[in-house]
Design an enzyme around this catalytic site. Structure first.
Site, PDB file in Angstrom:
ATOM      1  N   SER A   1       0.797  -1.231   0.000  1.00 21.10           N
ATOM      2  CA  SER A   1       0.000   0.000   0.000  1.00 21.10           C
ATOM      3  C   SER A   1       0.829   1.281   0.000  1.00 21.10           C
ATOM      4  O   SER A   1       0.271   2.370  -0.186  1.00 21.10           O
ATOM      5  CB  SER A   1      -0.938   0.012   1.214  1.00 21.10           C
ATOM      6  OG  SER A   1      -1.974  -0.920   1.058  1.00 21.10           O
TER       7      SER A   1
ATOM      8  N   LYS B   1       0.376   3.530  -2.901  1.00 14.93           N
ATOM      9  CA  LYS B   1      -0.772   4.440  -2.977  1.00 14.93           C
ATOM     10  C   LYS B   1      -0.331   5.908  -2.978  1.00 14.93           C
ATOM     11  O   LYS B   1      -1.070   6.787  -3.434  1.00 14.93           O
ATOM     12  CB  LYS B   1      -1.726   4.200  -1.805  1.00 14.93           C
ATOM     13  CG  LYS B   1      -2.507   2.882  -1.850  1.00 14.93           C
ATOM     14  CD  LYS B   1      -3.425   2.778  -0.642  1.00 14.93           C
ATOM     15  CE  LYS B   1      -4.396   1.606  -0.761  1.00 14.93           C
ATOM     16  NZ  LYS B   1      -3.795   0.317  -0.404  1.00 14.93           N
TER      17      LYS B   1
ATOM     18  N   SER C   1      -6.475   3.558   3.949  1.00 18.01           N
ATOM     19  CA  SER C   1      -5.761   2.733   2.977  1.00 18.01           C
ATOM     20  C   SER C   1      -6.725   2.018   2.035  1.00 18.01           C
ATOM     21  O   SER C   1      -6.558   0.842   1.717  1.00 18.01           O
ATOM     22  CB  SER C   1      -4.854   1.707   3.682  1.00 18.01           C
ATOM     23  OG  SER C   1      -3.874   1.217   2.799  1.00 18.01           O
TER      24      SER C   1
ATOM     25  N   LYS D   1       2.635   6.727   4.997  1.00 20.93           N
ATOM     26  CA  LYS D   1       1.817   5.586   4.580  1.00 20.93           C
ATOM     27  C   LYS D   1       2.465   4.278   4.988  1.00 20.93           C
ATOM     28  O   LYS D   1       3.663   4.071   4.810  1.00 20.93           O
ATOM     29  CB  LYS D   1       1.644   5.613   3.054  1.00 20.93           C
ATOM     30  CG  LYS D   1       0.604   4.642   2.543  1.00 20.93           C
ATOM     31  CD  LYS D   1      -0.794   5.113   2.864  1.00 20.93           C
ATOM     32  CE  LYS D   1      -1.836   4.049   2.584  1.00 20.93           C
ATOM     33  NZ  LYS D   1      -1.801   2.949   3.591  1.00 20.93           N
TER      34      LYS D   1
END
Length: 382
Positions: free
Chosen positions: A49, A52, A109, A216
């Site tokens: 993730s 992202k 997320s 993140k």
């Protein structure tokens, strides 16, 4: 030209290298552009993730360019709804505000939220087309070890980023979009009451009071546990990326330890002040035979915090420098070599104008050159 004693007051002992358990790690002191840790930093790895962040960067660009607005409502396709894992639990009956989608990506997320953004901005309306554009845009930004197969880091063949590329991306997000960067510090986002079990930001540093404000986390079985993080204390900001840790707790412990190490073991030092003469450069055919070399601005570098050992430094230039010379013209570099850190090259400029010499200066210089060559003899030795 070695600077004997010039940096005598800035002597560090080597800082102990951080022994990270991560498969790959990269730590950057953004304030001084100093790399503090580099472990397998250029190796393309599954980013989970953390990728992202690239979707977010492209979305922020679209908002800045007027191709997307925060209040615009986007439809949810069956493809976007089909994503599992961490999601906003969107369905095809929804039309979701862009701002909610962005917060859903950052805080929750949301894999589905990424796909909605991707399909809205894709050159061909598909997530795959958006991923191809992400790859192209990443390379334009200097991320040469990144290729994308989707918008959210769902496991896929060829979906890779290096931790150095992730650090480059984090720095661009912080610098290019300060108006949106504050979203990364949000600890909760309750979207429409749909997912009470998924309302908290997974970044383990945000609640610790150590200056952390982004960015993140990521986790898949293949990638392990990773984090793109940043923290600011005083005037210093540290950006770091870790990847391939074995558990959520290991990621949290490693991230906190890196932040503490970065701020406690290193400190900025002003090694030369604006206008302060550091050395003299020889001048060829000038009214003056030398010119002072000075920093154009205060020169601050990061050094290990514990003092006790003199820093090596030297001024490097190709000389003598041909006149005329203009004040502020870069003539040399100050090369600083802190213990346990990469060398730092800082520009030095002329402190004042040096006009070309007149007729008598040229004649005198030519005569001195002829005498020097005569004394050296035919083979260049005395």
């Amino acid at each position: 030209m070695t600077l004997a004693g010039f940096l005598a007051g800035f002597g560090p002992l080597p800082a102990d290298a951080f022994d990270t358990k991560a498969r790959a790690a990269f730590v950057l002191d953004q304030s001084t552009d100093t790399v503090l840790l580099n472990k397998n930093a250029q190796e393309p790895l599954p980013p989970a993730s953390m990728s992202k962040l690239m979707t977010l960067y492209v979305a922020f660009e679209a908002i800045r360019d007027g191709r997307l607005t925060l209040d615009e409502r986007l439809p949810v396709s069956s493809h976007a709804m089909s994503y599992k894992g961490s999601t906003m639990f969107l369905n095809t009956q929804d039309r979701v505000r862009v701002e909610d989608l962005l917060r859903g990506i950052i805080v929750l997320s949301g894999n589905d939220a990424c796909a909605v953004i991707a399909e809205a901005l894709s050159p061909d309306g598909t997530e795959a087309g958006f991923a191809r554009y992400m790859t192209q845009r990443a390379q334009q930004l200097g991320m040469m070890n990144s290729t994308f197969a989707n918008s959210n880091g769902w496991p896929a063949v060829g979906h890779r980023m290096s931790v150095e590329d992730l650090a480059i991306l984090a720095e661009r997000l912080i610098e290019d979009f300060p108006e949106y960067y504050t979203l990364f510090a949000e600890t909760e986002f309750k979207f429409d009451g749909r997912a009470p079990s998924n309302i908290r930001n997974r970044n383990p540093l945000l609640r610790l009071g150590i200056g952390a404000d982004g960015l993140k986390t990521g986790h898949t079985e293949e990638a392990g546990y990773g984090l793109v993080g940043s923290a600011k204390q005083g005037d210093r900001r540290v950006i770091f990326v870790i990847s391939g840790l074995g558990s959520n707790s290991a990621r949290a412990e490693e991230a906190e330890a890196i932040v503490n190490w970065s701020f406690r073991q290193f400190a900025p030092k002003t090694v030369a002040k604006e206008g302060q003469a550091v050395a003299q450069a020889e001048v060829w055919m000038g009214r003056d035979s030398t010119v002072a070399l000075v920093p154009a601005k205060d020169l601050t570098v990061l050094m290990p915090a514990l003092s006790g050992k003199q820093v090596e430094a030297e001024v490097v230039y190709t000389g003598p420098v041909n006149a005329p010379i203009t004040a502020g013209q870069q003539l040399a570099e100050l090369v600083v070599k802190p213990a346990a850190l990469p060398e730092i090259r800082l520009p030095l400029v002329a402190a004042q104008d040096v006009p070309a010499g007149g007729f008598f200066v040229r004649v005198k210089t030519a005569a001195e050159l002829l005498v020097s060559r005569f004394l050296q003899g035919p083979e260049g030795t005395l």
